[in-house]
Design an enzyme around this catalytic site. Structure first.
Site, short mmCIF file in Angstrom:
data_model
loop_
_atom_site.label_atom_id
_atom_site.label_comp_id
_atom_site.label_asym_id
_atom_site.label_seq_id
_atom_site.Cartn_x
_atom_site.Cartn_y
_atom_site.Cartn_z
N ARG A 10 -4.34 4.00 -9.25
CA ARG A 10 -3.06 4.72 -9.21
C ARG A 10 -2.58 5.05 -10.62
O ARG A 10 -2.00 6.12 -10.84
CB ARG A 10 -2.02 3.89 -8.44
CG ARG A 10 -2.13 4.07 -6.94
CD ARG A 10 -1.31 3.04 -6.20
NE ARG A 10 -0.95 3.51 -4.86
CZ ARG A 10 -1.79 3.62 -3.85
NH1 ARG A 10 -3.06 3.30 -4.01
NH2 ARG A 10 -1.39 4.06 -2.67
N ARG A 49 0.66 -1.06 5.10
CA ARG A 49 1.21 -2.19 4.35
C ARG A 49 2.12 -2.98 5.30
O ARG A 49 2.62 -2.41 6.28
CB ARG A 49 2.05 -1.70 3.17
CG ARG A 49 1.25 -0.96 2.14
CD ARG A 49 2.17 -0.31 1.11
NE ARG A 49 1.40 0.49 0.18
CZ ARG A 49 1.89 1.54 -0.48
NH1 ARG A 49 3.14 1.90 -0.32
NH2 ARG A 49 1.12 2.22 -1.31
N LYS A 86 9.45 7.97 -5.16
CA LYS A 86 9.62 9.02 -4.14
C LYS A 86 10.14 8.43 -2.82
O LYS A 86 11.11 8.91 -2.27
CB LYS A 86 8.29 9.76 -3.89
CG LYS A 86 7.71 10.40 -5.12
CD LYS A 86 6.38 11.06 -4.83
CE LYS A 86 5.27 10.11 -4.42
NZ LYS A 86 4.85 9.14 -5.45
N SER A 87 9.47 7.38 -2.34
CA SER A 87 9.88 6.81 -1.04
C SER A 87 11.28 6.24 -1.12
O SER A 87 12.07 6.39 -0.19
CB SER A 87 8.95 5.66 -0.60
OG SER A 87 7.65 5.98 -0.82
N ARG A 136 6.07 -4.21 -6.95
CA ARG A 136 6.10 -3.81 -5.54
C ARG A 136 5.14 -4.65 -4.71
O ARG A 136 5.31 -4.79 -3.50
CB ARG A 136 5.77 -2.31 -5.42
CG ARG A 136 6.12 -1.72 -4.07
CD ARG A 136 5.94 -0.22 -4.03
NE ARG A 136 4.53 0.16 -4.03
CZ ARG A 136 4.08 1.42 -4.02
NH1 ARG A 136 4.94 2.41 -4.01
NH2 ARG A 136 2.78 1.67 -4.04
N ASP A 187 14.88 6.91 -14.00
CA ASP A 187 15.16 5.73 -14.83
C ASP A 187 16.22 4.93 -14.09
O ASP A 187 15.92 3.94 -13.42
CB ASP A 187 15.64 6.21 -16.21
CG ASP A 187 15.76 5.08 -17.20
OD1 ASP A 187 15.61 3.92 -16.79
OD2 ASP A 187 16.00 5.36 -18.40
N1 LIG Z 1 -1.76 15.69 -0.47
C1 LIG Z 1 -1.11 14.73 0.19
N2 LIG Z 1 -0.72 13.64 -0.45
C2 LIG Z 1 -0.05 12.70 0.27
C3 LIG Z 1 0.25 12.85 1.64
N3 LIG Z 1 0.93 11.76 2.06
C4 LIG Z 1 1.08 10.97 0.98
N4 LIG Z 1 0.49 11.51 -0.10
C5 LIG Z 1 0.43 11.01 -1.48
O1 LIG Z 1 -0.54 10.00 -1.56
C6 LIG Z 1 -0.21 9.14 -2.63
C7 LIG Z 1 -0.37 7.69 -2.20
O2 LIG Z 1 0.54 7.39 -1.19
P1 LIG Z 1 0.69 5.88 -0.69
O3 LIG Z 1 -0.64 5.31 -0.39
O4 LIG Z 1 1.70 5.86 0.41
O5 LIG Z 1 1.20 5.09 -1.99
P2 LIG Z 1 2.59 5.12 -2.78
O6 LIG Z 1 2.93 6.55 -3.07
O7 LIG Z 1 2.30 4.32 -3.99
O8 LIG Z 1 3.61 4.47 -1.88
C8 LIG Z 1 1.20 9.50 -3.06
O9 LIG Z 1 1.12 10.27 -4.24
C9 LIG Z 1 1.72 10.35 -1.93
O10 LIG Z 1 2.64 11.33 -2.38
C10 LIG Z 1 -0.20 14.05 2.28
O11 LIG Z 1 0.00 14.29 3.46
N5 LIG Z 1 -0.86 14.94 1.51
N1 LIG Z 2 15.10 3.60 -10.68
C1 LIG Z 2 14.39 2.51 -10.37
N2 LIG Z 2 14.51 1.40 -11.11
C2 LIG Z 2 13.81 0.29 -10.83
N3 LIG Z 2 12.93 0.18 -9.80
C3 LIG Z 2 12.77 1.25 -9.03
C4 LIG Z 2 13.47 2.48 -9.26
N4 LIG Z 2 13.10 3.38 -8.33
C5 LIG Z 2 12.19 2.75 -7.55
N5 LIG Z 2 11.98 1.47 -7.95
C6 LIG Z 2 11.05 0.49 -7.39
O1 LIG Z 2 9.75 0.88 -7.84
C7 LIG Z 2 8.77 0.68 -6.81
C8 LIG Z 2 8.07 2.01 -6.54
O2 LIG Z 2 8.96 2.89 -5.85
P1 LIG Z 2 8.49 3.71 -4.57
O3 LIG Z 2 9.70 4.35 -4.01
O4 LIG Z 2 7.69 2.83 -3.66
O5 LIG Z 2 7.54 4.79 -5.27
P2 LIG Z 2 6.59 5.90 -4.67
O6 LIG Z 2 7.05 6.19 -3.26
O7 LIG Z 2 6.77 7.07 -5.57
O8 LIG Z 2 5.20 5.35 -4.72
C9 LIG Z 2 9.49 0.11 -5.60
O9 LIG Z 2 9.32 -1.29 -5.57
C10 LIG Z 2 10.96 0.49 -5.85
O10 LIG Z 2 11.85 -0.44 -5.29
#
Ligand SMILES: Nc1nc2c(ncn2[C@@H]2O[C@H](COP(=O)(O)OP(=O)(O)O)[C@@H](O)[C@H]2O)c(=O)[nH]1
Ligand SMILES: Nc1ncnc2c1ncn2[C@@H]1O[C@H](COP(=O)(O)OP(=O)(O)O)[C@@H](O)[C@H]1O
Length: 198
Positions: free
Chosen positions: A148, A44, A17-18, A137, A172
């Protein structure tokens, strides 16, 4: 006039997502704005307070929730996360498309509001690939990684509910996933670009 429709990006932690939303924010700088959530988790390395999240204590966050300042909030992997009214208003005041990165509990709670966003779930090709991406990551301890992965399995099950999401993107190949994301947002992007000209 009502502003552009917000966009919700949800899906398991590590799905990408990020990565996807950062590409959007970079390629369409003035079109999209990120809803900066509050969280009680530790920052982080590289994360900036007020940009990636508002990093707060549980007490501070609970106080603001009690004061009615949040649209939604949820407990995820041992921490609180939430979207404040101010976070969304700050983006909408710029007439930008507001992007929310929230978990599936957040999706269900937002559905009860009048925000009316486009709901997108970003999903990994498999749990094994998700685990590898999360490990690579290097942001998680073994404990938070396992939490997670458990949450990811639940997320993927709950996401099957018909109608919950407008689009499911299997991340993918990153460029292909990004193209799919841009395609569903094209209409809103165009509308926002047009409104800038008038
Ligand atoms: N309900 C809710 N979920 C959130 C919000 N901000 C982030 N999240 C979710 O919290 C989860 C963990 O986020 P984070 O700790 O940043 O870890 P990451 O998604 O692995 O980078 C993810 O599924 C995010 O989509 C929020 O404001 N509300
Ligand atoms: N299509 C992809 N193929 C390989 N690695 C990816 C891909 N998309 C994201 N990543 C890597 O996977 C990890 C998780 O992605 P991230 O954007 O942080 O996920 P989220 O925000 O959903 O937690 C990161 O290290 C990112 O660089």
């Amino acid at each position: 006039m009502q502003g552009p429709r917000p966009v919700v990006l949800s899906g398991p932690s590590g799905a990408g997502k990020s990565t996807l939303l950062k590409k959007l924010l970079k390629d369409y700088e003035n079109i999209f704005g990120f809803s900066v959530s509050h969280t009680t988790r530790q920052p982080r390395p590289g994360e900036v307070n007020g940009k990636d999240y508002h990093f707060v204590t549980r007490e501070e966050m609970q106080k603001e929730i009690d004061a009615g300042e949040f649209i939604e909030h949820a407990e995820f992997s041992g921490n609180m996360y939430g979207t404040s009214k101010g976070a969304v208003q700050a983006v909408q005041a710029q007439n930008q498309i507001c992007i929310l990165d929230i978990d599936i509990q957040g999706v269900k709670n937002i559905k009860r509001t009048d925000l009316n966003p486009i709901y997108i779930s970003v999903q990994p090709p498999s749990i094994d690939i998700l685990e590898k991406r999360l490990r690579d990551r290097k942001t998680e301890t073994e404990e938070s990684l396992l939490k997670r992965l458990t949450a990811a399995r639940i997320d993927l099950e709950l996401s099957k509910e018909p109608g919950l999401f407008d689009l499911v993107i299997i991340n993918d190949d990153l460029e292909k996933a990004y193209s799919e994301l841009k395609e569903i947002l094209l209409e809103e992007i165009k509308k926002t670009q047009e409104s800038r000209k008038s």
